[in-house]
Write an enzyme that holds these catalytic residues in place. Structure first.
Site, PDB file in Angstrom:
ATOM      1  N   THR A 134       0.849  -1.199   0.000  1.00  0.00           N
ATOM      2  CA  THR A 134       0.000   0.000   0.000  1.00  0.00           C
ATOM      3  C   THR A 134       0.881   1.245   0.000  1.00  0.00           C
ATOM      4  O   THR A 134       1.943   1.252   0.629  1.00  0.00           O
ATOM      5  CB  THR A 134      -0.905  -0.025   1.252  1.00  0.00           C
ATOM      6  OG1 THR A 134      -1.799  -1.129   1.133  1.00  0.00           O
ATOM      7  CG2 THR A 134      -1.718   1.256   1.395  1.00  0.00           C
ATOM      8  N   GLY A 135       0.411   2.279  -0.699  1.00  0.00           N
ATOM      9  CA  GLY A 135       1.136   3.553  -0.707  1.00  0.00           C
ATOM     10  C   GLY A 135       1.499   3.962  -2.119  1.00  0.00           C
ATOM     11  O   GLY A 135       1.214   3.254  -3.088  1.00  0.00           O
ATOM     12  N   SER A 136       2.176   5.116  -2.208  1.00  0.00           N
ATOM     13  CA  SER A 136       2.455   5.663  -3.533  1.00  0.00           C
ATOM     14  C   SER A 136       3.469   4.798  -4.300  1.00  0.00           C
ATOM     15  O   SER A 136       3.368   4.652  -5.520  1.00  0.00           O
ATOM     16  CB  SER A 136       2.967   7.103  -3.403  1.00  0.00           C
ATOM     17  OG  SER A 136       4.116   7.150  -2.588  1.00  0.00           O
ATOM     18  N   ASP A 168       8.299   3.524   5.335  1.00  0.00           N
ATOM     19  CA  ASP A 168       8.484   4.918   5.758  1.00  0.00           C
ATOM     20  C   ASP A 168       9.917   5.195   6.182  1.00  0.00           C
ATOM     21  O   ASP A 168      10.404   6.315   6.051  1.00  0.00           O
ATOM     22  CB  ASP A 168       7.507   5.233   6.895  1.00  0.00           C
ATOM     23  CG  ASP A 168       6.079   5.051   6.422  1.00  0.00           C
ATOM     24  OD1 ASP A 168       5.668   5.777   5.511  1.00  0.00           O
ATOM     25  OD2 ASP A 168       5.401   4.140   6.917  1.00  0.00           O
ATOM     26  N   GLY A 202       3.475   1.828   7.881  1.00  0.00           N
ATOM     27  CA  GLY A 202       2.186   2.194   8.445  1.00  0.00           C
ATOM     28  C   GLY A 202       1.817   3.646   8.254  1.00  0.00           C
ATOM     29  O   GLY A 202       0.780   4.090   8.738  1.00  0.00           O
ATOM     30  N   GLY A 203       2.660   4.373   7.489  1.00  0.00           N
ATOM     31  CA  GLY A 203       2.320   5.761   7.188  1.00  0.00           C
ATOM     32  C   GLY A 203       0.992   5.869   6.447  1.00  0.00           C
ATOM     33  O   GLY A 203       0.305   6.885   6.519  1.00  0.00           O
ATOM     34  N   GLY A 204       0.625   4.818   5.764  1.00  0.00           N
ATOM     35  CA  GLY A 204      -0.670   4.785   5.066  1.00  0.00           C
ATOM     36  C   GLY A 204      -1.733   4.035   5.847  1.00  0.00           C
ATOM     37  O   GLY A 204      -2.800   3.720   5.311  1.00  0.00           O
ATOM     38  N   GLU A 238      -0.557  -5.246   6.094  1.00  0.00           N
ATOM     39  CA  GLU A 238       0.787  -5.350   5.497  1.00  0.00           C
ATOM     40  C   GLU A 238       1.637  -6.370   6.260  1.00  0.00           C
ATOM     41  O   GLU A 238       2.368  -7.158   5.659  1.00  0.00           O
ATOM     42  CB  GLU A 238       1.485  -3.979   5.514  1.00  0.00           C
ATOM     43  CG  GLU A 238       0.882  -3.029   4.490  1.00  0.00           C
ATOM     44  CD  GLU A 238       1.423  -1.611   4.594  1.00  0.00           C
ATOM     45  OE1 GLU A 238       1.346  -0.887   3.600  1.00  0.00           O
ATOM     46  OE2 GLU A 238       1.916  -1.216   5.674  1.00  0.00           O
TER      47      GLU A 238
END
Ligand code: 5RP
Length: 219
Positions: free
Chosen positions: A26-28, A81, A92-94, A100
């Site tokens: 997950t994430g950019s 992160d 876990g920034g997202g 995850e």
């Protein structure tokens, strides 16, 4: 930097082959990986780590599988992160840390993709995300304060499992595994964002080049 995230994602996606079950992070950076997977038109199935990832994968035509219906996951591609050269991570920034981590522990290989801004010598500049059941938020805040951390509830965030996320500042973390074990011992904590030694490798995009960790010296 987006270009470096994309480079890292492409390097990781090059590891995939037909027939694999792939954990989808997950994430950019993970989004770049999804697009690269779709471009390769591989015969794979993906196990998503968040609703957001499941939606994008579906839109890109990547077949998905239920984590409880697959015997194992071959490789998971995810972002981070922070990471250290010894491959400790904060994630876990997202707010997808719980899924995850479950996908990571079911994976034969966890491959992390980042840009150079995520490389640190010691974890802890990025606050540690802690997923907490809503009923326990106050108690966990008190426990974290007792451990010397300042923390705050991430406003407006509800995880895919309906939980809250606290971001906890412990300063620089000397022993990530030990801190992770202490956090797991707090009643009401479901998971935390420290992934100690779980990654097999990190691809880091750095100003248009790819660096791979662990780094092989000599030659
Ligand atoms: C989501 C995560 C992400 O992998 C992490 O926040 C990195 O995100 P990005 O690739 O957008 O920099 O752990 O929970």
């Amino acid at each position: 930097m987006d270009k470096d995230k994309e480079l890292a994602a492409e390097a990781a996606v090059a590891l995939l082959s037909n027939g694999m079950t792939i954990g989808l992070g997950t994430g950019s950076t993970a989004k770049f990986a999804l697009r690269a997977i779709a471009r390769r038109k591989l015969d794979i199935r993906g196990v998503p780590t968040s609703r957001q990832t499941a939606e994008l994968a579906t839109a890109l035509g990547i077949p998905l599988a239920d984590i409880n219906q697959v015997p194992h996951i071959d490789i998971t591609l995810d972002g981070a992160d922070e990471f250290t050269p010894s491959l400790d991570l904060i994630k876990g920034g997202g707010a997808a840390l719980l899924h995850e981590k479950i996908v990571a522990v079911r994976s034969r290989l966890l491959v992390i993709m980042t840009d150079a801004s995520k490389l640190v010598t010691q974890l802890g500049k990025f606050r540690v995300p802690v997923e907490v059941i809503p009923f326990a938020v106050r108690y966990v805040e008190e426990q974290l304060a007792g451990m010397g951390a300042s923390c705050s509830v991430r406003p407006g965030v509800v995880t895919d499992e309906g939980n809250a996320v606290l971001d906890a500042d412990f300063g620089l973390i000397a022993d990530p595994a030990a801190l992770g074990a202490r956090l797991k011992g707090i009643t009401g904590v479901v998971e935390h964002g420290i992934f100690p030694g779980m990654a097999a490798m990190v691809f880091m995009g750095d100003n248009g080049t790819i660096k791979r960790f662990p780094q092989v010296s000599g030659g």
